[in-house]
Design an enzyme around this catalytic site. Structure first.
Site, mmCIF file in Angstrom:
data_model
loop_
_atom_site.group_PDB
_atom_site.id
_atom_site.type_symbol
_atom_site.label_atom_id
_atom_site.label_comp_id
_atom_site.label_asym_id
_atom_site.label_seq_id
_atom_site.Cartn_x
_atom_site.Cartn_y
_atom_site.Cartn_z
ATOM 1 N N CYS A 227 0.789 -1.231 0.000
ATOM 2 C CA CYS A 227 0.000 0.000 0.000
ATOM 3 C C CYS A 227 0.826 1.288 0.000
ATOM 4 O O CYS A 227 0.547 2.200 -0.784
ATOM 5 C CB CYS A 227 -0.972 0.001 1.171
ATOM 6 S SG CYS A 227 -0.401 -0.862 2.640
ATOM 7 N N HIS B 45 -1.094 7.403 4.224
ATOM 8 C CA HIS B 45 -0.101 6.330 4.333
ATOM 9 C C HIS B 45 1.192 6.572 3.548
ATOM 10 O O HIS B 45 1.825 5.628 3.076
ATOM 11 C CB HIS B 45 -0.713 4.975 3.927
ATOM 12 C CG HIS B 45 -0.022 3.813 4.596
ATOM 13 N ND1 HIS B 45 -0.167 2.510 4.162
ATOM 14 C CD2 HIS B 45 0.827 3.778 5.659
ATOM 15 C CE1 HIS B 45 0.545 1.721 4.938
ATOM 16 N NE2 HIS B 45 1.153 2.463 5.858
#
Length: 542
Positions: A71, A127
């Protein structure tokens, strides 16, 4: 001031305002850890995703869309148009206690769009850095951010747990409204993000175009004590799914699909659907087993998240726009997550920057022309592997984790009784009704189009190849998409050529920090039990 000069300035301002107001809006939706077999337009009726499917079947679905297998790297690549290994962001994802981020001197997609006059908003997952204020979304081109800064969080309590040595497990609140912890928010986070995204659309000032990025938590797993979370009434709707774990995942995906429908409806209600580009992608393959297992399935593709095999990197992707001419509603060309930045900038008439890895694919998708991309690299110097796709062939080197590199998910396909009707799911969906109201009613006879996405292979038919530091694996991923048959001995010259190309590319990487460094100063109990920034901005980098 001279009247002629005043008139000229007014004319320039008017032309600029007109150019900005006529630009297409962009809504980009990221699913988190969704597997190849977790969307029904890829052929399975076990988990129905009619809203997502209709965007593909009435827009353009991608048969060969690729991402990084993790991710943080995939989001870094999307935002910059560069491979993660050219940013030092490859490998294992960021923790909330780690001082690492996208370099602040990298220009991000929302910054390009702000310069083009866009209002820019992020709802959901970030993130790519949160140790310092300069790393946060509102310092990197977004006008607002409502969401989580790390990789995942609890779907109801919005907490994240991490384990420090020798401290043990610590926990903190992780949901933020810009720079403020959103303690007063309640609800299932997929619904909460949907409500915020639709509110942004509803309240958008149409004098400027809109860029809305929605990074859903779903269907990523939560903290290890409660990996899978969904409203009980939705789980009950999935009673046809045999295994309890997969049933929970199905409910999480159902809520995600509902969200996509509500966002599309909000665009229609606002009156801007006809001038909006919608993208839906998964950030990487599903995590069928291992750490942060969410029982997603990439079946029949080999490998899972965190592996360079097709199951880790070949994922769901689509684009929808009224301006697309691709009447086949399908594109089989190679596209990588790094291609979105130049592709979207081109789609809105902006200049594509130089010095990036991404390729502008807008016209190729639009006209169903062959892809401009023939090569895709994956380099993870944290785990210790690399891969290269060259045309129809893929070479894998190094030592990817074998437990993440097998065929998984066959046991998750079980259905009790009869699977739900795909056609009924489509005609009862929000997007089906939106298309009808929009004057573009979808003809259900076209549902056979999803057969183009179906991949079939016998995962038990061959002894599969695992590379090592001395050996490589070579596959023809067009004829053998499940990576069953190693061809390295059949085509030794091709294997050597691809290995040399990969080694040359690896020499251009920015090494990743190894191992991950966990800063004890980040512990939530030191910051009101929140995961927040704990370091000053690095003035040496500005």
């Amino acid at each position: 001031m001279d009247r002629a000069i005043v008139y000229l300035l007014l004319t320039i301002c008017t032309m600029t305002a007109s150019r900005v107001s006529n630009k297409r809006n962009i809504v980009f939706i990221f699913a988190d850890d969704m597997g190849w077999n977790d969307v029904s337009f890829h052929g399975s009726d076990q988990i129905l995703t009619p809203n997502i499917d209709l965007l593909a079947l009435s827009g353009v679905g991608f048969g060969r869309y690729y991402s990084h297998p993790i991710c943080t790297p995939s989001r870094s690549a999307f935002l910059t148009g560069k491979y993660a290994y050219h940013l030092g962001m490859q490998g294992y994802p960021l923790s909330l206690s780690e001082d690492r981020a996208l370099p602040v001197d990298e220009k991000l997609l929302p910054e390009y769009l702000k310069e083009a006059g866009y209002a820019t908003h992020l709802v959901g997952k970030w993130h790519v850095g949160s140790s310092r204020n300069e790393h946060l979304p509102t310092s990197r081109g977004f006008d607002s951010h409502f969401g989580h800064r790390g990789g995942y969080m609890d779907y109801y309590e919005y907490t994240v747990e991490e384990t420090f040595s020798p401290v043990g497990t610590v926990s903190g609140f992780a949901l933020y409204d810009n720079l403020t912890a959103a303690w007063d928010v309640e609800g299932y986070i997929t619904d909460v993000y949907t409500e915020r995204a639709t509110s942004i659309i509803k309240n958008h000032d149409e004098s400027s175009p809109l860029f809305l990025m929605v990074g859903h938590n779903a269907p990523h797993s939560s903290n290890k004590e409660s990996y899978l979370q969904a409203p009980p009434e939705v789980v009950r709707q999935m009673r046809h799914v045999e295994l309890t774990s997969r049933r929970m995942l199905a409910a999480m995906v159902k809520k995600l699909d509902d969200s996509v429908g509500e966002i599309v409806k909000a665009l229609l209600d606002k009156g801007i659907l006809d001038n909006t580009i919608i993208v839906f992608v998964s950030d990487n393959g599903g995590m069928t087993s291992g750490q942060y297992n969410n029982y997603a399935s990439n079946y029949p593709l080999r490998g899972i998240k965190m592996s360079p095999y097709e199951g880790g990197v070949r994922v769901a992707g689509l684009v929808w726009s009224t301006n697309l001419n691709n009447t086949s509603h399908y594109w089989d060309g190679y596209m990588h997550v790094i291609d979105w930045l130049p592709t979207l900038l081109s789609a809105i008439g902006e200049e594509v920057p130089s010095g990036i890895d991404g390729i502008n694919q807008w016209e190729n998708i639009n006209n169903n022309a062959p892809s401009e991309r023939n090569t895709i690299y994956e380099i993870d110097d944290y785990t210790g592997y690399g891969s290269i796709i060259l045309g129809n062939f893929k070479l894998i080197t190094g030592t990817p984790l074998q437990s993440y590199s097998t065929h998984q998910g066959a046991d998750l396909r079980g259905v009790i009784g009869k699977a739900p009707s795909y056609t009924d799911g489509i005609v009862n969906s929000t997007v089906y009704n939106v298309l009808k109201l929009f004057g573009r009613q979808f003809d259900t006879s076209e549902l056979s189009m999803r057969g183009k996405y179906v991949i079939e292979c016998d995962a038990a038919s061959n002894t599969i190849c695992f590379p090592s530091n001395e050996t490589v694996c070579l596959f023809n991923i067009k004829e053998d998409p499940c990576e069953l048959t190693d061809l390295s001995e059949d085509y030794p010259e091709l294997a050597e050529k691809m290995k040399a190309m990969l080694e040359n590319e690896a020499a251009t990487r920015i090494p990743r920090k190894v191992p991950a460094e966990y800063d004890p100063e980040s512990i939530p109990s030191l910051h009101g039990y929140t995961w927040t920034t704990w370091l000053p901005d690095d003035t040496s980098s500005t």
